[in-house]
Design an enzyme around this catalytic site. Sequence first.
Site, mmCIF file in Angstrom:
data_model
loop_
_atom_site.group_PDB
_atom_site.id
_atom_site.type_symbol
_atom_site.label_atom_id
_atom_site.label_comp_id
_atom_site.label_asym_id
_atom_site.label_seq_id
_atom_site.Cartn_x
_atom_site.Cartn_y
_atom_site.Cartn_z
ATOM 1 N N ASP A 45 4.708 17.645 -9.186
ATOM 2 C CA ASP A 45 3.889 17.269 -8.026
ATOM 3 C C ASP A 45 3.461 18.496 -7.222
ATOM 4 O O ASP A 45 2.273 18.705 -6.969
ATOM 5 C CB ASP A 45 4.647 16.307 -7.097
ATOM 6 C CG ASP A 45 5.092 15.055 -7.809
ATOM 7 O OD1 ASP A 45 4.610 14.821 -8.929
ATOM 8 O OD2 ASP A 45 5.923 14.317 -7.262
ATOM 9 N N GLY A 103 3.850 -13.534 -6.328
ATOM 10 C CA GLY A 103 4.692 -13.427 -5.141
ATOM 11 C C GLY A 103 5.844 -14.404 -5.248
ATOM 12 O O GLY A 103 5.808 -15.322 -6.074
ATOM 13 N N HIS A 138 1.672 -13.327 -16.513
ATOM 14 C CA HIS A 138 1.491 -11.955 -15.997
ATOM 15 C C HIS A 138 0.883 -11.062 -17.072
ATOM 16 O O HIS A 138 1.605 -10.504 -17.900
ATOM 17 C CB HIS A 138 2.838 -11.390 -15.541
ATOM 18 C CG HIS A 138 3.321 -12.007 -14.274
ATOM 19 N ND1 HIS A 138 2.987 -11.519 -13.029
ATOM 20 C CD2 HIS A 138 4.082 -13.099 -14.057
ATOM 21 C CE1 HIS A 138 3.529 -12.282 -12.104
ATOM 22 N NE2 HIS A 138 4.204 -13.250 -12.691
ATOM 23 N N GLU A 143 -0.182 -8.173 -16.852
ATOM 24 C CA GLU A 143 0.082 -6.746 -16.628
ATOM 25 C C GLU A 143 1.365 -6.245 -17.280
ATOM 26 O O GLU A 143 1.546 -5.046 -17.457
ATOM 27 C CB GLU A 143 0.118 -6.444 -15.113
ATOM 28 C CG GLU A 143 1.281 -7.052 -14.331
ATOM 29 C CD GLU A 143 1.070 -8.501 -13.904
ATOM 30 O OE1 GLU A 143 0.153 -9.148 -14.435
ATOM 31 O OE2 GLU A 143 1.848 -8.987 -13.061
ATOM 32 N N LYS A 153 2.535 8.568 -10.572
ATOM 33 C CA LYS A 153 3.186 9.716 -11.222
ATOM 34 C C LYS A 153 2.539 10.054 -12.576
ATOM 35 O O LYS A 153 2.297 11.217 -12.882
ATOM 36 C CB LYS A 153 4.672 9.386 -11.434
ATOM 37 C CG LYS A 153 5.494 10.548 -11.915
ATOM 38 C CD LYS A 153 5.883 11.431 -10.766
ATOM 39 C CE LYS A 153 6.657 12.645 -11.225
ATOM 40 N NZ LYS A 153 7.100 13.453 -10.086
ATOM 41 N N CYS A 194 -0.519 -15.800 -11.190
ATOM 42 C CA CYS A 194 0.683 -16.545 -10.820
ATOM 43 C C CYS A 194 0.545 -17.134 -9.404
ATOM 44 O O CYS A 194 -0.280 -18.007 -9.190
ATOM 45 C CB CYS A 194 1.908 -15.639 -10.958
ATOM 46 S SG CYS A 194 3.444 -16.564 -11.035
ATOM 47 N N TYR A 195 1.278 -16.619 -8.414
ATOM 48 C CA TYR A 195 1.132 -17.129 -7.042
ATOM 49 C C TYR A 195 -0.332 -17.039 -6.601
ATOM 50 O O TYR A 195 -0.856 -17.931 -5.935
ATOM 51 C CB TYR A 195 2.024 -16.317 -6.098
ATOM 52 C CG TYR A 195 1.927 -16.727 -4.649
ATOM 53 C CD1 TYR A 195 2.734 -17.729 -4.141
ATOM 54 C CD2 TYR A 195 1.018 -16.100 -3.781
ATOM 55 C CE1 TYR A 195 2.642 -18.111 -2.799
ATOM 56 C CE2 TYR A 195 0.910 -16.469 -2.455
ATOM 57 C CZ TYR A 195 1.731 -17.467 -1.967
ATOM 58 O OH TYR A 195 1.633 -17.852 -0.647
#
Length: 515
Positions: free
Chosen positions: A223, A51, A165, A167, A371, A78-79
Amino acid sequence: MIVILDFGSQYSELIARRIRETQVYSEVLSYRTSVEQIQRINPKGIILSGGPNSVYDPRAPQCDPQIFHMGIPILGVCYGMQLMVQQLGGNVEKAERGEYGKAALFIDDPTDLFTNVDNGNTMWMSHADSCLALPEGFEILAHTNNTRCAAIANHERKLYGVQFHPEVVHSIGGIALIRNFVYHICDAEPTWTTEAFVEESIREIRAKVGDQRVLLALSGGVDSSTLAFLLHKAIGDQLTCMFIDQGFMRKGEPESLIEMFEGQFHIHVKYIEARDRFIKAIEGVTDPEVKRKRIGHEFIRVFEEESKRLGPFDYLAQGTLYPDVIESADTNMDPKTGERVAVKIKSHHNVGGLPKDLQFKLIEPLRKLFKDEVRKLGRSIGLPEEIVQRHPFPGPGLAIRILGEVTADKLNILRDADFVVRDEIRQRGIYHDFWQAFAVLLPIRSVGVMGDQRTYAHPVVLRFITSEDGMTADWSRVSYDLLEAISNRIVNEVKGVNRVVYDITSKPPGTIEWE
Ligand code: XMP
């Protein structure tokens, strides 16, 4: 399930996607989610996101500290790590030197969280604060040259933190770390599979809809096509698929869509031929915003008339995806029933909402999916690659790629030019190299010469771009050879065009579309 408590990081969604890639379901929830709510969800693990704030700022977002005493494994990123340290009695302060970008991570404890993660790997850092003192029971698992506490753990309580991070793609071994947390620390099972999703969705759709009727507006994209298939599998003919042909689609698209649904999937589609109405609605219009609005209003009018004619319907199916759900939170909730209500048609989100007296109940079977998960689902149920991997195509279609007034002639010209673009890049196997690749028709004319004849015709602009998400984009550095082939074919094959130019503007400052 793994719950991600979001403290405002731009990466929270990405963490959820990474976890789902391990076939474990994951959801992003607000940092305000109470311990009771979490208990009800009963997740296998919790991730506290990054954050933009500093944990020592009095206005910084805090989670309920009881979360750390639930006995559920937690990973702070992190945060999220700094918050855990601070709330459990450690100390976080502004670092002497912040750390942004790549940093080599040196592992001090290669067990659980760091199994199969190599020592010295690059990890992605982005922090101005650092943990200076750890709470009781915590130890350091890894450090960088700049940051002493780059990864920490309280093994006994299964509380973990990483300053980097894991990710993001730049973090080498980040995925292995996430897998370690999900599988070995949280003991989560890889049950989030396409097959399981289809089975569960069908059960849910049947339970919700009962013997009522559902209306779906097909657009031809992945979609709405996937949605149609799922709903049809669940409720058969209680589903009505409606396709409104505005006349602004690409060459052969409406025909192949109908052929695919009826011929291949045996799903009947109510084809609404409305080409004249739409072109009349924008007759003489040159202003892009007016054009978009008129198309939007006409769409609603046709939709309203046709749904009354074919109805009544109880539900409107929408292809809402998970990112829309995160972004819109619960703002579209009917306070009385708790149902989400139709305030917009997604593919036309920028051109107005449905009239108030046409409020259907909503059914949104894809609302848990990203998606790429919809694509995977679409593929698994047999949608052709052509639809699964289709470039984004705007709701108002070719009408916003013809600058100035749209006429039937100009639509034909652009349809043919667009066909050449798609044909060339398909033949060369480079369709997927682009986020979008298309042609734009300009309202001006320029002089040319063909044979011994002077020509005075329209230019076509080629717009080829790469992008991650459509928010920013770069123009593609395509080969001269490709440009030459497309230019030759367009000028020779498309009557009304005598010049082809290439757009070398990124976004920003340009937009992807020209209107
Ligand atoms: P711009 O032109 O704003 O486009 O850079 C960003 C992305 O959005 C698509 N786009 C639309 N999609 N309805 C849609 O569903 C629309 O009215 C619309 N306008 C633009 C565009 O193709 C690009 O991918």
